[in-house]
Write a protein that holds these residues in place. Structure first.
Motif, PDB file in Angstrom:
ATOM      1  N   ALA A  38      59.638  33.245  18.596  1.00 15.05           N
ATOM      2  CA  ALA A  38      58.627  32.993  19.616  1.00 15.05           C
ATOM      3  C   ALA A  38      59.220  32.392  20.886  1.00 15.05           C
ATOM      4  N   ASP A  39      60.310  31.685  20.764  1.00 17.84           N
ATOM      5  CA  ASP A  39      60.947  31.091  21.944  1.00 17.84           C
ATOM      6  C   ASP A  39      61.909  32.066  22.613  1.00 17.84           C
ATOM      7  N   ALA A  40      61.846  33.325  22.184  1.00 18.04           N
ATOM      8  CA  ALA A  40      62.719  34.357  22.726  1.00 18.04           C
ATOM      9  C   ALA A  40      64.185  34.053  22.476  1.00 18.04           C
ATOM     10  N   THR A  41      64.435  33.319  21.429  1.00 13.35           N
ATOM     11  CA  THR A  41      65.818  33.140  20.995  1.00 13.35           C
ATOM     12  C   THR A  41      66.142  34.332  20.093  1.00 13.35           C
ATOM     13  N   SER A  67      53.236  32.356  11.259  1.00 11.85           N
ATOM     14  CA  SER A  67      52.869  32.359  12.675  1.00 11.85           C
ATOM     15  C   SER A  67      51.926  33.515  12.996  1.00 11.85           C
ATOM     16  N   ASP A  68      51.226  33.393  14.128  1.00 10.57           N
ATOM     17  CA  ASP A  68      50.349  34.477  14.567  1.00 10.57           C
ATOM     18  C   ASP A  68      51.139  35.757  14.782  1.00 10.57           C
ATOM     19  N   ALA A  69      52.338  35.623  15.322  1.00  6.30           N
ATOM     20  CA  ALA A  69      53.156  36.809  15.581  1.00  6.30           C
ATOM     21  C   ALA A  69      53.463  37.533  14.271  1.00  6.30           C
ATOM     22  N   ASN A  70      53.766  36.764  13.250  1.00  6.32           N
ATOM     23  CA  ASN A  70      54.059  37.386  11.959  1.00  6.32           C
ATOM     24  C   ASN A  70      52.826  38.045  11.360  1.00  6.32           C
ATOM     25  N   LYS A  71      51.684  37.367  11.481  1.00  8.30           N
ATOM     26  CA  LYS A  71      50.451  37.958  10.959  1.00  8.30           C
ATOM     27  C   LYS A  71      50.139  39.260  11.687  1.00  8.30           C
ATOM     28  N   GLU A  72      50.208  39.215  13.012  1.00 12.46           N
ATOM     29  CA  GLU A  72      49.930  40.416  13.792  1.00 12.46           C
ATOM     30  C   GLU A  72      50.911  41.531  13.465  1.00 12.46           C
ATOM     31  N   GLY A  73      52.164  41.147  13.313  1.00 23.01           N
ATOM     32  CA  GLY A  73      53.194  42.143  13.015  1.00 23.01           C
ATOM     33  C   GLY A  73      52.915  42.858  11.704  1.00 23.01           C
ATOM     34  N   MET A  74      52.545  42.093  10.692  1.00 21.73           N
ATOM     35  CA  MET A  74      52.266  42.701   9.388  1.00 21.73           C
ATOM     36  C   MET A  74      51.007  43.561   9.446  1.00 21.73           C
ATOM     37  N   ILE A  75      50.016  43.082  10.175  1.00 15.84           N
ATOM     38  CA  ILE A  75      48.771  43.849  10.269  1.00 15.84           C
ATOM     39  C   ILE A  75      48.985  45.124  11.081  1.00 15.84           C
TER      40      ILE A  75
END
Ligand SMILES: [Zn+2]
Length: 129
Positions: free
Chosen positions: A30-33, A95-103
């Motif tokens: 998420a921090d673009a690392t 994280s939300d990003a992970n949830k969205e990614g899986m969905i």
């Protein structure tokens, strides 16, 4: 007479190894690392119907590396995936990003990769199962 350049572009149908060794992928948090890491677990996610209500825990997941072992999902300080066939397991952040990614993987067939707590990659991709 025109000297035509007959050099042809060969399609690259080079053989693909089923499990490319030392296959590394770039993944950013998420921090673009961004780091480059290898895939620790590839998870085939079953297609979900957009109209159906479902949660991450309802997704049907199978482990690619062992050709389809059933994956158990637990949610506790993130998502825990464990293959019932070969016992490989990984944990990712909730994280939300992970949830969205899986969905998105389940609905749209989008590939999604994220870093596991083992600092390797968990890759989600859709299957027709
Ligand atoms: Zn497995």
């Amino acid at each position: 007479m025109k000297n035509e350049n007959t050099e042809k572009v060969k399609p690259n149908f080079g053989k693909r190894t089923a499990q490319a060794k030392a296959d590394t992928e770039n993944v950013c948090d998420a921090d673009a690392t961004c780091i480059e890491s290898k895939v620790g677990m590839t998870i085939a996610v079953g297609i979900q119907d957009r109209d159906e209500h479902f949660t991450i825990l309802d997704l049907k997941m199978h482990h690619q590396e062992c050709e389809g072992g059933f994956i158990e999902i637990h949610e506790k300080d993130g998502y825990h995936f464990r293959c019932k066939r070969c016992d490989v397991s990984r944990v990712i952040a909730g994280s939300d990003a992970n949830k969205e990614g899986m969905i998105d993987a389940a609905l749209k067939g989008a590939k999604y990769k994220t870093l596991s707590t083992n600092l390797d990659i968990v890759l989600f991709m859709q299957t027709n199962d």
